[in-house]
Design a protein around this motif. Sequence first.
Motif, PDB file in Angstrom:
ATOM      1  N   ARG A  16      -3.465  -1.240  -5.656  1.00  0.00           N
ATOM      2  CA  ARG A  16      -4.677  -0.625  -4.938  1.00  0.00           C
ATOM      3  C   ARG A  16      -5.309  -1.976  -4.526  1.00  0.00           C
ATOM      4  NH1 ARG A  16      -6.269  -0.842 -11.076  1.00  0.00           N
ATOM      5  NH2 ARG A  16      -7.752  -1.658 -10.140  1.00  0.00           N
ATOM      6  N   GLU A  17      -5.233  -1.356  -3.231  1.00  0.00           N
ATOM      7  CA  GLU A  17      -6.696  -2.200  -2.756  1.00  0.00           C
ATOM      8  C   GLU A  17      -7.571  -3.353  -3.433  1.00  0.00           C
ATOM      9  OE1 GLU A  17      -6.730  -1.991   0.940  1.00  0.00           O
ATOM     10  OE2 GLU A  17      -5.062  -0.921   1.094  1.00  0.00           O
ATOM     11  N   GLU A  18      -7.619  -2.824  -4.512  1.00  0.00           N
ATOM     12  CA  GLU A  18      -8.908  -4.562  -5.015  1.00  0.00           C
ATOM     13  C   GLU A  18      -7.120  -5.078  -5.269  1.00  0.00           C
ATOM     14  OE1 GLU A  18      -8.472  -0.974  -6.267  1.00  0.00           O
ATOM     15  OE2 GLU A  18     -10.369  -0.235  -5.567  1.00  0.00           O
ATOM     16  N   ARG A  19      -6.519  -5.122  -5.684  1.00  0.00           N
ATOM     17  CA  ARG A  19      -5.257  -6.463  -5.858  1.00  0.00           C
ATOM     18  C   ARG A  19      -5.010  -7.014  -5.016  1.00  0.00           C
ATOM     19  NH1 ARG A  19      -2.181  -5.951 -10.925  1.00  0.00           N
ATOM     20  NH2 ARG A  19      -0.363  -5.622  -9.356  1.00  0.00           N
ATOM     21  N   SER A  56      -9.189 -13.103 -12.018  1.00  0.00           N
ATOM     22  CA  SER A  56      -9.063 -11.477 -11.751  1.00  0.00           C
ATOM     23  C   SER A  56      -8.165 -11.152 -13.883  1.00  0.00           C
ATOM     24  CB  SER A  56      -8.572 -11.320 -10.755  1.00  0.00           C
ATOM     25  OG  SER A  56      -8.690  -9.983 -10.695  1.00  0.00           O
ATOM     26  N   TYR A  72      -6.273  -6.906  -2.242  1.00  0.00           N
ATOM     27  CA  TYR A  72      -7.855  -8.560  -1.899  1.00  0.00           C
ATOM     28  C   TYR A  72      -8.167  -9.691  -2.414  1.00  0.00           C
ATOM     29  CZ  TYR A  72      -9.660  -3.758   0.538  1.00  0.00           C
ATOM     30  OH  TYR A  72      -9.361  -3.167   1.686  1.00  0.00           O
ATOM     31  N   LEU A  73      -8.239  -9.115  -4.448  1.00  0.00           N
ATOM     32  CA  LEU A  73      -8.280 -10.339  -5.266  1.00  0.00           C
ATOM     33  C   LEU A  73      -6.916 -11.075  -5.340  1.00  0.00           C
ATOM     34  CD1 LEU A  73     -10.579  -8.247  -7.821  1.00  0.00           C
ATOM     35  CD2 LEU A  73     -10.687  -9.843  -5.874  1.00  0.00           C
ATOM     36  N   ARG A 128       0.912  -1.436  -0.131  1.00  0.00           N
ATOM     37  CA  ARG A 128      -0.017   0.288   0.141  1.00  0.00           C
ATOM     38  C   ARG A 128       0.888   1.358  -0.414  1.00  0.00           C
ATOM     39  NH1 ARG A 128      -2.535  -2.946   4.008  1.00  0.00           N
ATOM     40  NH2 ARG A 128      -4.750  -3.864   3.319  1.00  0.00           N
ATOM     41  N   MET A 169      -7.207  -8.095 -13.164  1.00  0.00           N
ATOM     42  CA  MET A 169      -5.805  -6.951 -12.637  1.00  0.00           C
ATOM     43  C   MET A 169      -5.075  -7.122 -12.490  1.00  0.00           C
ATOM     44  SD  MET A 169      -9.042  -5.890  -9.321  1.00  0.00           S
ATOM     45  CE  MET A 169      -8.373  -3.623  -9.390  1.00  0.00           C
TER      46      MET A 169
END
Length: 152
Positions: free
Chosen positions: A65-68, A78, A70-71, A60, A80
């Motif tokens: 990115r947070e989404e990456r 994904s 999380y996934l 971070r 991403m």
Amino acid sequence: MEARLNPYQVAPKTMQPMIEMAERLAADGLEHSLHELVKIRASQINGCAFCLHMHTSDARKHGEREERIYLLSAWRESRMFTARERAALAWTEALTLITQGHAPDEVYAEVAREFSPEEIVKLTLAITTINAWNRIAIGFRSVHPHDRPAER
């Protein structure tokens, strides 16, 4: 959970080569974001809360990115992640779970398409090193910052 011992205090000279290896790998080529993804994914597989806390925080701080994050455990499902990241994550899983397939040829072929031979060595050492750190942290029950009982 209580820490068992602090290896840095107990055996600082013995721990120094591990620290130097981690520093060398961080400064020696692979992009920082990729290196953090590898460290997070191996730590997820190994269940290392200390390393997960450290490397998600580091990622971070460096703009991940947070989404990456999380996934990451579902990277196969994904879009991403780039082809290079996907190859590195597949190699990370193959080496971290070495007894479940012994680094299959198809995974190596994928990593060889995305990385130069020198980069494959660096990636493999990065994976090996985070797996060693996971075992040190888990074995000695290293407690991550802010580890306190959940409140309801």
